[in-house]
Design a protein around this motif. Structure first.
Motif, mmCIF file in Angstrom:
data_model
loop_
_atom_site.group_PDB
_atom_site.id
_atom_site.type_symbol
_atom_site.label_atom_id
_atom_site.label_comp_id
_atom_site.label_asym_id
_atom_site.label_seq_id
_atom_site.Cartn_x
_atom_site.Cartn_y
_atom_site.Cartn_z
ATOM 1 N N GLN A 241 0.823 -1.225 0.000
ATOM 2 C CA GLN A 241 0.000 0.000 0.000
ATOM 3 C C GLN A 241 0.854 1.271 0.000
ATOM 4 O OE1 GLN A 241 -2.581 1.681 -0.431
ATOM 5 N NE2 GLN A 241 -4.328 0.315 -0.331
ATOM 6 N N LYS A 242 0.245 2.322 -0.507
ATOM 7 C CA LYS A 242 0.833 3.653 -0.407
ATOM 8 C C LYS A 242 0.418 4.257 0.919
ATOM 9 C CE LYS A 242 -2.023 6.353 -0.204
ATOM 10 N NZ LYS A 242 -3.119 6.535 0.820
ATOM 11 N N PRO A 243 1.009 5.325 1.437
ATOM 12 C CA PRO A 243 2.315 5.796 1.030
ATOM 13 C C PRO A 243 3.333 4.679 1.266
ATOM 14 C CG PRO A 243 1.245 7.341 2.547
ATOM 15 C CD PRO A 243 0.444 6.089 2.563
ATOM 16 N N PHE A 244 4.177 4.462 0.261
ATOM 17 C CA PHE A 244 5.094 3.327 0.288
ATOM 18 C C PHE A 244 6.068 3.425 1.469
ATOM 19 C CE2 PHE A 244 8.957 1.474 -2.121
ATOM 20 C CZ PHE A 244 8.706 0.190 -1.669
ATOM 21 N N ALA A 245 6.554 4.651 1.748
ATOM 22 C CA ALA A 245 7.596 4.772 2.778
ATOM 23 C C ALA A 245 7.503 6.105 3.505
ATOM 24 C CB ALA A 245 8.961 4.644 2.118
ATOM 25 N N VAL A 246 8.087 6.118 4.687
ATOM 26 C CA VAL A 246 8.091 7.364 5.471
ATOM 27 C C VAL A 246 9.169 8.323 4.981
ATOM 28 C CG1 VAL A 246 7.130 6.332 7.576
ATOM 29 C CG2 VAL A 246 9.597 6.380 7.259
ATOM 30 N N SER B 32 -7.670 22.698 9.492
ATOM 31 C CA SER B 32 -8.514 22.170 10.571
ATOM 32 C C SER B 32 -7.791 22.188 11.923
ATOM 33 C CB SER B 32 -8.918 20.729 10.235
ATOM 34 O OG SER B 32 -9.459 20.113 11.376
ATOM 35 N N PRO B 33 -8.494 22.528 13.007
ATOM 36 C CA PRO B 33 -7.859 22.474 14.338
ATOM 37 C C PRO B 33 -7.735 21.047 14.878
ATOM 38 C CG PRO B 33 -10.148 23.199 14.534
ATOM 39 C CD PRO B 33 -9.877 23.049 13.053
ATOM 40 N N TYR B 34 -8.315 20.077 14.183
ATOM 41 C CA TYR B 34 -8.350 18.708 14.720
ATOM 42 C C TYR B 34 -7.221 17.815 14.215
ATOM 43 C CZ TYR B 34 -12.972 20.517 15.611
ATOM 44 O OH TYR B 34 -14.002 21.311 15.999
ATOM 45 N N ILE B 35 -6.296 18.382 13.464
ATOM 46 C CA ILE B 35 -5.201 17.591 12.897
ATOM 47 C C ILE B 35 -3.871 18.294 13.183
ATOM 48 C CG2 ILE B 35 -6.572 16.583 11.026
ATOM 49 C CD1 ILE B 35 -5.337 18.780 9.189
ATOM 50 N N VAL B 36 -2.766 17.590 12.901
ATOM 51 C CA VAL B 36 -1.469 18.265 13.054
ATOM 52 C C VAL B 36 -0.774 18.502 11.707
ATOM 53 C CG1 VAL B 36 -1.032 17.472 15.406
ATOM 54 C CG2 VAL B 36 -0.262 16.087 13.514
ATOM 55 N N GLY B 37 -1.152 17.750 10.691
ATOM 56 C CA GLY B 37 -0.484 17.879 9.385
ATOM 57 C C GLY B 37 -1.197 18.862 8.465
ATOM 58 N N ASP B 38 -0.837 18.795 7.194
ATOM 59 C CA ASP B 38 -1.405 19.687 6.176
ATOM 60 C C ASP B 38 -2.739 19.153 5.658
ATOM 61 O OD1 ASP B 38 0.553 17.668 5.278
ATOM 62 O OD2 ASP B 38 -0.136 18.195 3.266
ATOM 63 N N ALA C 60 7.558 18.530 -2.294
ATOM 64 C CA ALA C 60 6.497 19.508 -2.018
ATOM 65 C C ALA C 60 6.611 20.000 -0.573
ATOM 66 C CB ALA C 60 5.123 18.895 -2.277
ATOM 67 N N TYR C 61 6.873 19.079 0.370
ATOM 68 C CA TYR C 61 7.047 19.499 1.771
ATOM 69 C C TYR C 61 8.271 20.394 1.923
ATOM 70 C CZ TYR C 61 3.294 16.495 3.363
ATOM 71 O OH TYR C 61 2.055 15.942 3.565
ATOM 72 N N GLU C 62 9.348 20.007 1.247
ATOM 73 C CA GLU C 62 10.589 20.789 1.343
ATOM 74 C C GLU C 62 10.386 22.181 0.751
ATOM 75 O OE1 GLU C 62 13.889 18.771 -0.569
ATOM 76 O OE2 GLU C 62 15.056 20.639 -0.521
ATOM 77 N N SER C 63 9.726 22.225 -0.403
ATOM 78 C CA SER C 63 9.484 23.495 -1.075
ATOM 79 C C SER C 63 8.645 24.414 -0.193
ATOM 80 C CB SER C 63 8.774 23.238 -2.404
ATOM 81 O OG SER C 63 8.310 24.442 -2.947
ATOM 82 N N SER C 64 7.598 23.841 0.393
ATOM 83 C CA SER C 64 6.692 24.642 1.215
ATOM 84 C C SER C 64 7.405 25.148 2.474
ATOM 85 C CB SER C 64 5.479 23.806 1.586
ATOM 86 O OG SER C 64 4.606 24.555 2.381
ATOM 87 N N ALA C 65 8.229 24.298 3.070
ATOM 88 C CA ALA C 65 8.927 24.706 4.304
ATOM 89 C C ALA C 65 9.917 25.830 4.024
ATOM 90 C CB ALA C 65 9.648 23.501 4.908
ATOM 91 N N ASN C 66 10.614 25.745 2.877
ATOM 92 C CA ASN C 66 11.683 26.717 2.591
ATOM 93 C C ASN C 66 11.265 27.810 1.623
ATOM 94 O OD1 ASN C 66 13.297 25.091 4.172
ATOM 95 N ND2 ASN C 66 13.945 23.850 2.439
ATOM 96 N N LYS C 67 10.020 27.723 1.128
ATOM 97 C CA LYS C 67 9.513 28.687 0.124
ATOM 98 C C LYS C 67 10.476 28.768 -1.065
ATOM 99 C CE LYS C 67 5.961 29.639 2.670
ATOM 100 N NZ LYS C 67 5.552 28.266 2.947
ATOM 101 N N THR D 145 -0.751 15.888 1.570
ATOM 102 C CA THR D 145 0.162 15.748 0.432
ATOM 103 C C THR D 145 0.830 14.379 0.443
ATOM 104 O OG1 THR D 145 0.546 18.098 0.735
ATOM 105 C CG2 THR D 145 2.007 16.975 -0.789
ATOM 106 N N TYR D 146 1.006 13.838 1.635
ATOM 107 C CA TYR D 146 1.643 12.527 1.795
ATOM 108 C C TYR D 146 0.617 11.404 1.564
ATOM 109 C CZ TYR D 146 4.208 8.849 4.386
ATOM 110 O OH TYR D 146 4.847 7.695 4.782
ATOM 111 N N GLU D 147 -0.506 11.511 2.238
ATOM 112 C CA GLU D 147 -1.515 10.451 2.216
ATOM 113 C C GLU D 147 -2.236 10.395 0.862
ATOM 114 O OE1 GLU D 147 -2.061 8.163 4.537
ATOM 115 O OE2 GLU D 147 -3.776 7.301 3.518
#
Ligand SMILES: NC(=O)c1ccc[n+]([C@@H]2O[C@H](COP(=O)([O-])OP(=O)(O)OC[C@H]3O[C@@H](n4cnc5c(N)ncnc54)[C@H](O)[C@@H]3O)[C@@H](O)[C@H]2O)c1
Length: 336
Positions: free
Chosen positions: A94-99, A207-213, A322-329, A178-180
Protein backbone atom coordinates in the motif's frame (compact mmCIF):
# COMPACT_ATOMS: atom_id res chain seq x y z
CA UNK A 1 -2.04 -17.95 -7.49
CA UNK A 2 -2.58 -17.94 -3.78
CA UNK A 3 -1.92 -14.98 -1.54
CA UNK A 4 -1.99 -13.63 1.98
CA UNK A 5 -2.82 -10.31 3.55
CA UNK A 6 -0.70 -8.40 6.01
CA UNK A 7 -3.15 -5.98 7.64
CA UNK A 8 -6.87 -6.57 8.07
CA UNK A 9 -7.89 -3.05 9.09
CA UNK A 10 -10.26 -0.57 7.48
CA UNK A 11 -9.03 -0.71 3.92
CA UNK A 12 -8.46 -4.45 3.67
CA UNK A 13 -12.19 -4.77 2.95
CA UNK A 14 -11.72 -3.04 -0.41
CA UNK A 15 -8.74 -5.24 -1.32
CA UNK A 16 -10.56 -8.44 -0.38
CA UNK A 17 -13.69 -7.43 -2.28
CA UNK A 18 -11.56 -6.80 -5.37
CA UNK A 19 -9.59 -10.05 -4.94
CA UNK A 20 -12.91 -11.91 -5.11
CA UNK A 21 -13.27 -10.64 -8.67
CA UNK A 22 -9.94 -12.12 -9.81
CA UNK A 23 -10.26 -15.48 -11.55
CA UNK A 24 -6.62 -16.52 -11.23
CA UNK A 25 -5.88 -15.46 -7.64
CA UNK A 26 -7.28 -16.10 -4.21
CA UNK A 27 -6.58 -14.86 -0.67
CA UNK A 28 -6.10 -17.94 1.52
CA UNK A 29 -4.63 -16.58 4.74
CA UNK A 30 -4.32 -13.39 6.76
CA UNK A 31 -2.18 -11.78 9.42
CA UNK A 32 -2.78 -8.81 11.69
CA UNK A 33 -1.21 -7.90 15.01
CA UNK A 34 -4.71 -7.11 16.24
CA UNK A 35 -6.60 -10.38 16.77
CA UNK A 36 -10.07 -8.82 16.86
CA UNK A 37 -9.62 -7.09 13.52
CA UNK A 38 -8.13 -10.25 12.07
CA UNK A 39 -11.01 -12.49 13.08
CA UNK A 40 -13.67 -9.96 12.12
CA UNK A 41 -12.32 -9.57 8.58
CA UNK A 42 -11.67 -13.30 8.21
CA UNK A 43 -15.29 -14.13 9.09
CA UNK A 44 -16.54 -11.53 6.65
CA UNK A 45 -14.55 -13.10 3.80
CA UNK A 46 -14.69 -16.76 4.81
CA UNK A 47 -11.01 -17.33 5.65
CA UNK A 48 -10.81 -20.35 8.02
CA UNK A 49 -9.44 -19.94 11.55
CA UNK A 50 -6.42 -22.22 10.92
CA UNK A 51 -5.14 -19.72 8.31
CA UNK A 52 -5.15 -16.69 10.62
CA UNK A 53 -1.98 -15.34 12.22
CA UNK A 54 -0.91 -12.59 14.57
CA UNK A 55 2.75 -13.22 13.73
CA UNK A 56 3.95 -12.18 10.24
CA UNK A 57 6.88 -14.63 10.51
CA UNK A 58 4.67 -17.57 11.44
CA UNK A 59 2.35 -16.97 8.51
CA UNK A 60 5.28 -17.15 6.11
CA UNK A 61 6.59 -20.31 7.73
CA UNK A 62 3.26 -22.13 7.57
CA UNK A 63 1.49 -20.93 4.43
CA UNK A 64 2.30 -22.04 0.89
CA UNK A 65 1.62 -18.81 -0.97
CA UNK A 66 2.90 -16.94 -4.02
CA UNK A 67 2.04 -13.33 -3.19
CA UNK A 68 1.56 -11.01 -0.23
CA UNK A 69 -0.72 -7.99 -0.17
CA UNK A 70 0.56 -5.51 2.44
CA UNK A 71 -2.23 -3.25 3.73
CA UNK A 72 -0.59 -1.64 6.73
CA UNK A 73 0.73 1.87 7.38
CA UNK A 74 4.09 3.00 5.92
CA UNK A 75 6.07 2.64 9.19
CA UNK A 76 5.57 -1.13 9.09
CA UNK A 77 6.50 -1.59 5.40
CA UNK A 78 10.30 -2.01 5.72
CA UNK A 79 10.08 -4.97 8.11
CA UNK A 80 7.21 -6.64 6.22
CA UNK A 81 8.84 -6.14 2.81
CA UNK A 82 12.07 -7.61 4.16
CA UNK A 83 10.26 -10.65 5.57
CA UNK A 84 8.35 -11.29 2.36
CA UNK A 85 11.44 -10.76 0.20
CA UNK A 86 13.49 -13.20 2.30
CA UNK A 87 10.68 -15.73 1.86
CA UNK A 88 10.75 -15.08 -1.95
CA UNK A 89 7.18 -13.78 -2.16
CA UNK A 90 6.06 -11.18 -4.68
CA UNK A 91 4.40 -8.16 -3.09
CA UNK A 92 1.76 -5.53 -3.51
CA UNK A 93 2.39 -2.81 -0.93
CA UNK A 94 0.00 0.00 0.00
CA UNK A 95 0.83 3.65 -0.41
CA UNK A 96 2.32 5.80 1.03
CA UNK A 97 5.09 3.33 0.29
CA UNK A 98 7.60 4.77 2.78
CA UNK A 99 8.09 7.36 5.47
CA UNK A 100 11.17 8.69 3.66
CA UNK A 101 12.95 8.50 0.32
CA UNK A 102 15.76 6.53 1.97
CA UNK A 103 13.40 3.89 3.37
CA UNK A 104 11.73 3.56 -0.04
CA UNK A 105 15.09 3.07 -1.77
CA UNK A 106 16.08 0.51 0.85
CA UNK A 107 12.91 -1.56 0.21
CA UNK A 108 13.35 -1.41 -3.57
CA UNK A 109 16.92 -2.68 -3.10
CA UNK A 110 15.82 -5.49 -0.79
CA UNK A 111 13.21 -6.76 -3.26
CA UNK A 112 15.64 -6.50 -6.18
CA UNK A 113 18.41 -8.37 -4.37
CA UNK A 114 15.96 -11.10 -3.37
CA UNK A 115 14.71 -11.42 -6.95
CA UNK A 116 11.07 -10.76 -6.06
CA UNK A 117 8.60 -8.35 -7.66
CA UNK A 118 7.29 -5.36 -5.74
CA UNK A 119 4.41 -3.15 -6.84
CA UNK A 120 3.00 -0.18 -4.94
CA UNK A 121 -0.80 -0.06 -4.58
CA UNK A 122 -1.32 3.15 -6.55
CA UNK A 123 -4.92 2.58 -7.54
CA UNK A 124 -5.88 6.15 -8.50
CA UNK A 125 -4.54 5.92 -12.04
CA UNK A 126 -6.77 2.86 -12.50
CA UNK A 127 -9.99 4.84 -12.02
CA UNK A 128 -11.95 4.42 -15.28
CA UNK A 129 -12.19 8.20 -15.93
CA UNK A 130 -8.41 8.59 -15.69
CA UNK A 131 -7.77 5.54 -17.88
CA UNK A 132 -10.19 7.06 -20.39
CA UNK A 133 -8.38 10.40 -20.20
CA UNK A 134 -5.02 8.71 -20.74
CA UNK A 135 -6.46 7.19 -23.92
CA UNK A 136 -7.46 10.66 -25.15
CA UNK A 137 -4.07 12.20 -24.27
CA UNK A 138 -2.19 9.40 -26.05
CA UNK A 139 -4.37 9.71 -29.16
CA UNK A 140 -3.83 12.34 -31.83
CA UNK A 141 -6.96 14.28 -30.74
CA UNK A 142 -5.04 16.41 -28.25
CA UNK A 143 -2.61 19.18 -29.29
CA UNK A 144 0.48 20.38 -27.46
CA UNK A 145 -0.31 21.02 -23.80
CA UNK A 146 -0.10 24.62 -22.57
CA UNK A 147 -1.59 24.27 -19.10
CA UNK A 148 -3.01 21.71 -16.68
CA UNK A 149 -5.14 22.19 -13.61
CA UNK A 150 -5.74 19.21 -11.35
CA UNK A 151 -8.19 19.85 -8.57
CA UNK A 152 -9.05 17.55 -5.69
CA UNK A 153 -11.39 18.99 -3.10
CA UNK A 154 -13.04 17.30 -0.18
CA UNK A 155 -14.76 18.59 2.96
CA UNK A 156 -13.30 16.29 5.55
CA UNK A 157 -10.71 17.51 8.09
CA UNK A 158 -12.88 20.28 9.64
CA UNK A 159 -15.30 17.47 10.60
CA UNK A 160 -12.63 15.37 12.30
CA UNK A 161 -13.83 16.07 15.83
CA UNK A 162 -16.36 13.30 15.25
CA UNK A 163 -15.76 9.89 16.84
CA UNK A 164 -16.69 7.90 13.72
CA UNK A 165 -13.63 8.46 11.58
CA UNK A 166 -12.67 5.37 9.66
CA UNK A 167 -9.01 6.37 9.59
CA UNK A 168 -8.37 8.00 13.03
CA UNK A 169 -4.58 7.88 12.44
CA UNK A 170 -5.03 10.85 10.07
CA UNK A 171 -5.37 13.17 13.06
CA UNK A 172 -1.81 12.66 14.26
CA UNK A 173 0.05 12.41 10.97
CA UNK A 174 2.67 15.20 10.77
CA UNK A 175 2.49 14.98 6.98
CA UNK A 176 -1.13 14.47 6.02
CA UNK A 177 -2.83 15.46 2.77
CA UNK A 178 0.16 15.75 0.43
CA UNK A 179 1.64 12.53 1.80
CA UNK A 180 -1.52 10.45 2.22
CA UNK A 181 -3.39 11.60 -0.91
CA UNK A 182 -0.76 13.58 -2.82
CA UNK A 183 0.99 10.27 -3.51
CA UNK A 184 -2.05 9.29 -5.59
CA UNK A 185 -2.35 12.64 -7.33
CA UNK A 186 1.36 12.97 -8.14
CA UNK A 187 1.23 9.42 -9.47
CA UNK A 188 -1.73 10.37 -11.68
CA UNK A 189 0.14 13.48 -12.85
CA UNK A 190 3.17 11.38 -13.89
CA UNK A 191 0.91 8.80 -15.53
CA UNK A 192 -0.82 11.42 -17.66
CA UNK A 193 1.89 14.00 -18.30
CA UNK A 194 5.27 12.39 -17.65
CA UNK A 195 8.04 13.59 -15.36
CA UNK A 196 8.07 17.23 -14.21
CA UNK A 197 11.38 19.04 -13.84
CA UNK A 198 10.49 21.56 -11.12
CA UNK A 199 7.89 22.34 -8.49
CA UNK A 200 6.92 24.97 -5.98
CA UNK A 201 4.44 24.20 -3.18
CA UNK A 202 2.49 26.07 -0.54
CA UNK A 203 0.98 23.67 2.02
CA UNK A 204 -1.15 24.61 4.98
CA UNK A 205 -3.05 23.22 7.96
CA UNK A 206 -6.63 24.48 8.21
CA UNK A 207 -8.51 22.17 10.57
CA UNK A 208 -7.86 22.47 14.34
CA UNK A 209 -8.35 18.71 14.72
CA UNK A 210 -5.20 17.59 12.90
CA UNK A 211 -1.47 18.27 13.05
CA UNK A 212 -0.48 17.88 9.38
CA UNK A 213 -1.40 19.69 6.18
CA UNK A 214 -4.92 19.62 4.71
CA UNK A 215 -4.63 22.29 2.01
CA UNK A 216 -2.05 22.74 -0.70
CA UNK A 217 -1.23 24.29 -4.04
CA UNK A 218 1.63 22.95 -6.11
CA UNK A 219 2.93 24.65 -9.23
CA UNK A 220 4.46 21.98 -11.44
CA UNK A 221 6.76 22.69 -14.39
CA UNK A 222 7.59 20.59 -17.45
CA UNK A 223 9.79 21.55 -20.42
CA UNK A 224 6.95 22.97 -22.52
CA UNK A 225 4.08 23.57 -20.12
CA UNK A 226 3.17 24.03 -16.50
CA UNK A 227 0.24 23.24 -14.30
CA UNK A 228 -1.31 23.57 -10.88
CA UNK A 229 -2.32 20.88 -8.49
CA UNK A 230 -4.87 22.13 -6.01
CA UNK A 231 -5.53 19.84 -3.06
CA UNK A 232 -7.87 20.32 -0.16
CA UNK A 233 -9.58 18.33 2.53
CA UNK A 234 -10.94 21.53 4.02
CA UNK A 235 -12.84 23.04 1.15
CA UNK A 236 -16.52 23.77 1.66
CA UNK A 237 -17.12 24.79 -1.91
CA UNK A 238 -19.25 21.77 -2.70
CA UNK A 239 -21.26 20.83 0.32
CA UNK A 240 -23.85 19.03 -1.77
CA UNK A 241 -21.24 16.80 -3.44
CA UNK A 242 -18.46 16.88 -0.83
CA UNK A 243 -15.85 15.08 -2.87
CA UNK A 244 -14.68 16.45 -6.14
CA UNK A 245 -11.96 15.71 -8.66
CA UNK A 246 -11.49 17.71 -11.85
CA UNK A 247 -8.79 17.92 -14.47
CA UNK A 248 -8.53 20.67 -17.04
CA UNK A 249 -6.03 20.34 -19.87
CA UNK A 250 -5.58 23.25 -22.26
CA UNK A 251 -3.77 22.49 -25.50
CA UNK A 252 -3.05 24.49 -28.64
CA UNK A 253 -5.95 22.68 -30.37
CA UNK A 254 -8.57 22.09 -27.71
CA UNK A 255 -9.34 21.81 -24.00
CA UNK A 256 -10.39 18.74 -22.07
CA UNK A 257 -12.29 18.78 -18.81
CA UNK A 258 -12.89 15.59 -16.90
CA UNK A 259 -14.83 15.14 -13.65
CA UNK A 260 -14.75 12.42 -11.01
CA UNK A 261 -18.13 11.09 -12.13
CA UNK A 262 -16.60 10.30 -15.50
CA UNK A 263 -18.11 13.22 -17.38
CA UNK A 264 -15.63 14.30 -20.06
CA UNK A 265 -15.82 17.34 -22.32
CA UNK A 266 -13.60 18.22 -25.26
CA UNK A 267 -13.86 21.87 -26.22
CA UNK A 268 -12.69 23.07 -29.63
CA UNK A 269 -11.18 26.37 -30.89
CA UNK A 270 -14.65 27.94 -31.17
CA UNK A 271 -15.28 27.15 -27.50
CA UNK A 272 -17.84 24.49 -28.36
CA UNK A 273 -18.10 21.07 -26.74
CA UNK A 274 -17.42 18.50 -29.45
CA UNK A 275 -17.16 15.34 -27.40
CA UNK A 276 -19.17 14.39 -24.40
CA UNK A 277 -18.75 11.16 -22.54
CA UNK A 278 -20.08 9.84 -19.29
CA UNK A 279 -18.44 6.80 -17.76
CA UNK A 280 -21.08 5.01 -15.78
CA UNK A 281 -19.07 2.52 -13.77
CA UNK A 282 -16.58 4.81 -12.09
CA UNK A 283 -15.80 3.51 -8.65
CA UNK A 284 -12.89 2.89 -6.33
CA UNK A 285 -13.66 -0.82 -6.47
CA UNK A 286 -13.23 -0.74 -10.27
CA UNK A 287 -9.83 0.89 -9.78
CA UNK A 288 -8.78 -1.90 -7.40
CA UNK A 289 -9.99 -4.68 -9.65
CA UNK A 290 -7.96 -3.19 -12.53
CA UNK A 291 -4.91 -2.63 -10.34
CA UNK A 292 -4.88 -6.23 -9.12
CA UNK A 293 -5.44 -7.49 -12.67
CA UNK A 294 -2.39 -5.50 -13.77
CA UNK A 295 -0.34 -6.91 -10.88
CA UNK A 296 -1.28 -10.50 -11.75
CA UNK A 297 -0.81 -10.11 -15.49
CA UNK A 298 2.66 -8.56 -15.04
CA UNK A 299 3.65 -11.39 -12.70
CA UNK A 300 2.60 -13.83 -15.37
CA UNK A 301 4.17 -12.04 -18.35
CA UNK A 302 7.28 -10.66 -16.65
CA UNK A 303 6.32 -7.16 -17.85
CA UNK A 304 7.31 -4.22 -15.60
CA UNK A 305 4.61 -3.00 -13.19
CA UNK A 306 3.44 0.52 -13.99
CA UNK A 307 3.82 1.44 -10.33
CA UNK A 308 6.73 -0.75 -9.29
CA UNK A 309 8.61 0.17 -6.13
CA UNK A 310 11.31 1.73 -8.33
CA UNK A 311 8.70 3.79 -10.19
CA UNK A 312 7.16 4.95 -6.93
CA UNK A 313 10.50 6.48 -5.90
CA UNK A 314 9.74 9.21 -8.47
CA UNK A 315 6.27 9.82 -7.03
CA UNK A 316 7.63 10.00 -3.49
CA UNK A 317 10.32 12.41 -4.70
CA UNK A 318 7.53 14.79 -5.72
CA UNK A 319 5.71 14.32 -2.42
CA UNK A 320 8.76 14.98 -0.24
CA UNK A 321 9.88 17.83 -2.52
CA UNK A 322 6.50 19.51 -2.02
CA UNK A 323 7.05 19.50 1.77
CA UNK A 324 10.59 20.79 1.34
CA UNK A 325 9.48 23.49 -1.07
CA UNK A 326 6.69 24.64 1.21
CA UNK A 327 8.93 24.71 4.30
CA UNK A 328 11.68 26.72 2.59
CA UNK A 329 9.51 28.69 0.12
CA UNK A 330 11.79 27.47 -2.66
CA UNK A 331 11.48 26.01 -6.14
CA UNK A 332 12.79 22.43 -6.20
CA UNK A 333 14.55 21.28 -9.37
CA UNK A 334 13.90 17.66 -10.33
CA UNK A 335 15.24 15.05 -10.50
CA UNK A 336 17.34 15.83 -7.47
N1 LIG B 1 -5.15 3.19 -1.92
C1 LIG B 1 -6.15 3.68 -1.22
O1 LIG B 1 -7.09 4.16 -1.80
C2 LIG B 1 -6.11 3.62 0.29
C3 LIG B 1 -7.29 3.84 1.03
C4 LIG B 1 -7.22 3.72 2.43
C5 LIG B 1 -6.02 3.41 3.05
N2 LIG B 1 -4.91 3.24 2.29
C6 LIG B 1 -3.61 2.94 2.93
O2 LIG B 1 -3.63 1.60 3.43
C7 LIG B 1 -2.85 1.49 4.62
C8 LIG B 1 -3.71 0.87 5.71
O3 LIG B 1 -4.82 1.70 5.95
P1 LIG B 1 -6.05 1.25 6.89
O4 LIG B 1 -6.99 2.39 6.89
O5 LIG B 1 -6.53 -0.10 6.51
O6 LIG B 1 -5.31 1.19 8.31
P2 LIG B 1 -5.82 0.44 9.62
O7 LIG B 1 -5.08 1.07 10.74
O8 LIG B 1 -7.29 0.39 9.69
O9 LIG B 1 -5.29 -1.05 9.38
C9 LIG B 1 -3.93 -1.38 9.37
C10 LIG B 1 -3.79 -2.73 10.04
O10 LIG B 1 -2.44 -3.15 9.92
C11 LIG B 1 -2.14 -3.88 11.10
N3 LIG B 1 -0.67 -3.96 11.22
C12 LIG B 1 0.19 -2.95 11.52
N4 LIG B 1 1.46 -3.43 11.50
C13 LIG B 1 1.38 -4.75 11.20
C14 LIG B 1 2.35 -5.76 11.04
N5 LIG B 1 3.65 -5.54 11.20
N6 LIG B 1 1.92 -7.01 10.70
C15 LIG B 1 0.59 -7.27 10.54
N7 LIG B 1 -0.37 -6.32 10.68
C16 LIG B 1 0.02 -5.09 11.01
C17 LIG B 1 -2.81 -3.09 12.22
O11 LIG B 1 -3.01 -3.89 13.37
C18 LIG B 1 -4.11 -2.68 11.54
O12 LIG B 1 -5.17 -3.59 11.81
C19 LIG B 1 -2.40 2.94 4.94
O13 LIG B 1 -1.08 3.10 4.50
C20 LIG B 1 -3.33 3.82 4.14
O14 LIG B 1 -2.72 5.02 3.70
C21 LIG B 1 -4.93 3.33 0.95
Amino acid sequence: MEGSHYGTGYFSEMHLTAWREQKNAKVVSMCDLNYEKLVGRARQFGIPEQHLYTSPEEMLEKEQIDIIDIITGPESHPSLVKLAANAKKHMLCQKPFAVSQEKAEEMVGIAKNAGVRLMVTENWRWYPHLQYLKGIIDSDIVGNINFVKYLNNFYFTPLMNSKDIKQPYFKNMPKLLTYEMGTHWFDVWRFLFGEPNRLYAELKKVSPYIVGDDLGTVLIGHDDFHGIMEMSWASRRNLTTPKQEQLLIETDRNSIIIYENGLTKLIDQRGETILYNQIIKNSKLESFISLQRHFLSCLESGEEFQTSGADNLKTLRLVFSAYESSANKEVIRLPL
